[in-house]
Design an enzyme around this catalytic site. Structure first.
Site, short mmCIF file in Angstrom:
data_model
loop_
_atom_site.label_atom_id
_atom_site.label_comp_id
_atom_site.label_asym_id
_atom_site.label_seq_id
_atom_site.Cartn_x
_atom_site.Cartn_y
_atom_site.Cartn_z
N SER A 148 0.85 -1.19 0.00
CA SER A 148 0.00 0.00 0.00
C SER A 148 0.89 1.25 0.00
O SER A 148 1.79 1.36 -0.84
CB SER A 148 -0.93 -0.07 1.22
OG SER A 148 -1.94 0.89 1.16
N ARG A 218 -11.91 6.02 10.44
CA ARG A 218 -11.51 4.62 10.43
C ARG A 218 -12.58 3.73 9.81
O ARG A 218 -12.28 2.76 9.11
CB ARG A 218 -11.21 4.17 11.85
CG ARG A 218 -10.80 2.73 11.99
CD ARG A 218 -9.55 2.41 11.20
NE ARG A 218 -8.92 1.19 11.69
CZ ARG A 218 -7.83 0.67 11.15
NH1 ARG A 218 -7.24 1.26 10.13
NH2 ARG A 218 -7.31 -0.42 11.65
N ASP A 352 -8.84 -6.32 -4.66
CA ASP A 352 -8.44 -5.04 -4.06
C ASP A 352 -9.00 -3.92 -4.92
O ASP A 352 -8.53 -3.69 -6.03
CB ASP A 352 -6.91 -4.99 -3.99
CG ASP A 352 -6.39 -3.71 -3.32
OD1 ASP A 352 -7.19 -2.80 -3.03
OD2 ASP A 352 -5.17 -3.65 -3.08
N HIS A 385 -8.09 -5.16 -0.28
CA HIS A 385 -6.79 -4.54 0.01
C HIS A 385 -6.11 -5.18 1.22
O HIS A 385 -4.89 -5.30 1.28
CB HIS A 385 -7.01 -3.05 0.26
CG HIS A 385 -5.75 -2.25 0.33
ND1 HIS A 385 -4.85 -2.18 -0.71
CD2 HIS A 385 -5.21 -1.49 1.33
CE1 HIS A 385 -3.83 -1.39 -0.37
NE2 HIS A 385 -4.03 -0.97 0.86
N ASP A 386 -6.90 -5.60 2.18
CA ASP A 386 -6.39 -6.25 3.38
C ASP A 386 -5.54 -7.49 3.08
O ASP A 386 -4.76 -7.92 3.92
CB ASP A 386 -7.57 -6.70 4.26
CG ASP A 386 -7.63 -5.92 5.56
OD1 ASP A 386 -6.84 -4.97 5.73
OD2 ASP A 386 -8.46 -6.28 6.41
#
Lengths: 409, 409
Positions: A148, A218, A352, A385-386
């Site tokens: 990232s 968040r 992602d 993305h994680d």
């Protein structure tokens, strides 16, 4: 088990920043794992993303649950094997985990920096990291690696210090942010700065914290870390009986941990009411929790607002926005990468949507345009993305092979 | 030019709600266009989405820029031709454009409802709409039509009142929300309810408005209305010189209007600095606007917070969350649609990631499983979810043909 020891290095010489400002003196927190070999050729620098830190691998003495944020990737016998490589994790300037940042005292005023901390960029971080490498006696990195935003730093190393990097490993990254990426950052920032407790960034002086804003920021972030598919599989439309119940039933599962320094950790929600289709009656409330996804997001937002600094959130999302190495070449990424001499591994993940595979392919194409050696793996993983933080065997296998066959001195 | 005249109907009989509560007495704002024919067979009901209203088509006398939110679709000679059809637009209960909602006085207490307004569902809206149809002398609708949340109401009509609907036109909709859809709604709601000016929903009594929260909610919404592609094309990484400049250069372009009642209108940003790659120097600020996308989102958020009610936002997003006709049949949508007798037109848009084409196809499949007559058009359009409000010739053509050849009495 690898035992990690946080360290700190003080730098007296001022750091000139891309903005034109400079940072008079500063400290960098870092950790190292493994040993630097005799010819100093086995150092690997790990760059972190939005909310991670220098604590990359291992655990702290007596704290068995304090695994570093990339502990699945880095350690003895792991894909980046600390029995062979000397691995360095560093906390970036402006962060809130020990390196000089907005929570610390401004030597010019004797007050906490707060909003007065200068805006830092990916290039500034790389310059600061390079000084740390100097101090550690590392002239040339065997590899610089990150996911990232960390991948952006790895890419920037190859442009700012082409002769100091043999390999760059760029995971789940992009050559710049899209309008949508910037949009999500902007909404998160507006949530923070419009929180009345933000106090124009000087909340510390006022003895308050803009937790409401951080929570929203968040929650937005989390949505973009996960794929639609994994959200549907994990939560779907499952109902959450009560907030208390779903918080207490959070299982401590495998790679999906909840802890400070984890970028986008994805903890499973409570399983108390797994089959939502045997419908629990709704509460018919706009504020109570009806669905597990709501419980999960609120929990993530609450946790995050307890340990993360709001000014740091603003600074790091801005560094993401600004990163755009092609801009200096009129948007031509191939021209921008012309002077890179490192060899590259790029990895992306099919689901992602924050930094989609197409963004990694832009970098691959620009490298190929310059006849630069590049390996590219597009991993079919459901986690969005994680995925770059999770232990997917194909992903781990690719990185392991690359380090064994290409990076190994 | 079609001149619209807002009307209102009072209902004395209490409306029982899905939650178990009931609404003692209420008013519905509505508009009609065209004339009901002698056998009362040409009525078309239009259902609105999150932030639209009963003002569907035409303009108000002396206000040439007051076009209804679906004026491209509905009017004399338009795809839903008011020379042939009697079209009815209605504002839903709980909304803030005239029908009974949280901004109005609770007859039980003499105070403004605020957060005490009962939670309403798609089913409740349909029941209220059915009573309005009774009052207007419309026993059977030639068609019920809506986009997004409006499409959910059209679908629900065919299940709640199967014998009163000949055709249902369901555009850019879904059989229920995904976890990601709920997640975005939840973040928007949390932004509103954690705004200190929310005052637990009784902000009107306190003489304040939770505008900060509404702004964030709208910004999040906007991101989900647009496709990544259209955002990149329209804004990309273009820099915005200053907030003032980019606000004053907003051009009053075609279908992309900014006005109350538009669901997800997409106004173009200032064009003053179209070529960002000839980089304007950055300000290196976390709070000032650097990119046009930021300017656009802040502008949209500011506008919205001036005219929309926060409690309405909570109620309508909750109605979206709850909608799930398959739940009563254990998640089996085919079983849920078994008793529908209407004929259907479904339309989706390729770049709509909020209610993706796959969601429309789920409905199509469930209808086919029941041998129900369904036409389906998947329109290749770049505009994301917003496409349902825009004037795409293929989209307009499909709806026109359907009304001419199938719905026409």
């Amino acid at each position: 088990m690898l035992i990690a020891t946080p360290q700190s290095m003080h730098f007296e010489e001022a750091l000139p920043l891309q903005s034109g400002a400079s940072l008079r003196a500063y400290d960098l927190s870092y950790e190292t794992y493994g040993s630097l070999n005799a010819d100093r050729s086995n150092a690997v620098l790990i760059c972190h993303a939005l909310n991670a830190s220098h604590h990359v691998a291992g655990v702290y003495e007596g704290q068995p649950k304090s695994e570093g944020w990339w502990d699945t990737m880095i350690g003895p016998g792991k894909p980046v094997d600390t029995d062979h490589f000397f691995v360095i994790g560093v906390n970036n300037l402006g962060s809130c985990f020990g390196s000089t940042g907005p929570m610390q005292t401004n030597p010019d005023t004797g007050k906490i920096y707060g909003a007065d901390f200068p805006v830092v960029t990916v290039q500034d971080w790389v310059d600061a990291q390079a000084r740390l490498m100097d101090a550690l006696g590392v002239q040339t990195l065997a590899a610089v690696m990150g996911g990232s935003l960390g991948g952006m730093q790895a890419l920037s190393w190859t442009l700012q210090h082409p002769n100091r990097v043999r390999h760059a490993v760029v995971v789940a990254s992009a050559p710049n942010l899209t309008a949508e990426n910037i949009a999500f950052n902007e909404v998160a920032r507006r949530a923070i700065v419009t929180d009345p407790d933000f106090c124009e960034g000087h909340y510390a002086e006022h003895g308050v914290l803009p937790k409401r804003g951080l929570r929203i920021a968040r929650m937005i972030g989390h949505i973009t870390y996960l794929s639609d598919d994994v959200m549907n599989e994990k939560f779907g439309r499952k109902q959450a009986p009560t907030l208390v119940a779903s918080r207490t039933t959070l299982p401590p599962e495998g790679a999906l941990r909840l802890q400070p320094g984890k970028a986008g950790s994805a903890a499973p929600a409570g399983r108390g009411n797994a089959n939502a289709l045997q419908a629990t009656p709704f509460k018919y409330s706009t504020q109570e929790i009806e669905f597990q996804i709501e419980s999960y997001l609120r929990y993530q937002g609450d946790k995050f607002s307890e340990y993360f600094d709001a000014n740091t959130y603003l600074l790091i999302t801005r560094a993401l926005d600004y990163f755009d190495p092609a801009a200096a070449c009129g948007g031509d990424l191939s021209a921008a990468l012309k002077h890179a001499t490192a060899q590259f591994l790029l990895v992306s993940f099919t689901t992602d949507w924050r930094f989609a595979p197409a963004r990694s392919r832009e970098i691959v194409k620009a490298l190929l345009d310059n006849q630069i050696d590049v390996s590219y793996a597009e991993i079919d993983a459901p986690h969005g993305h994680d995925a770059f933080l999770l232990e997917d065997p194909r992903y781990m296998g690719v990185v392991r092979s690359y380090f064994q066959s290409r990076v190994a001195p």
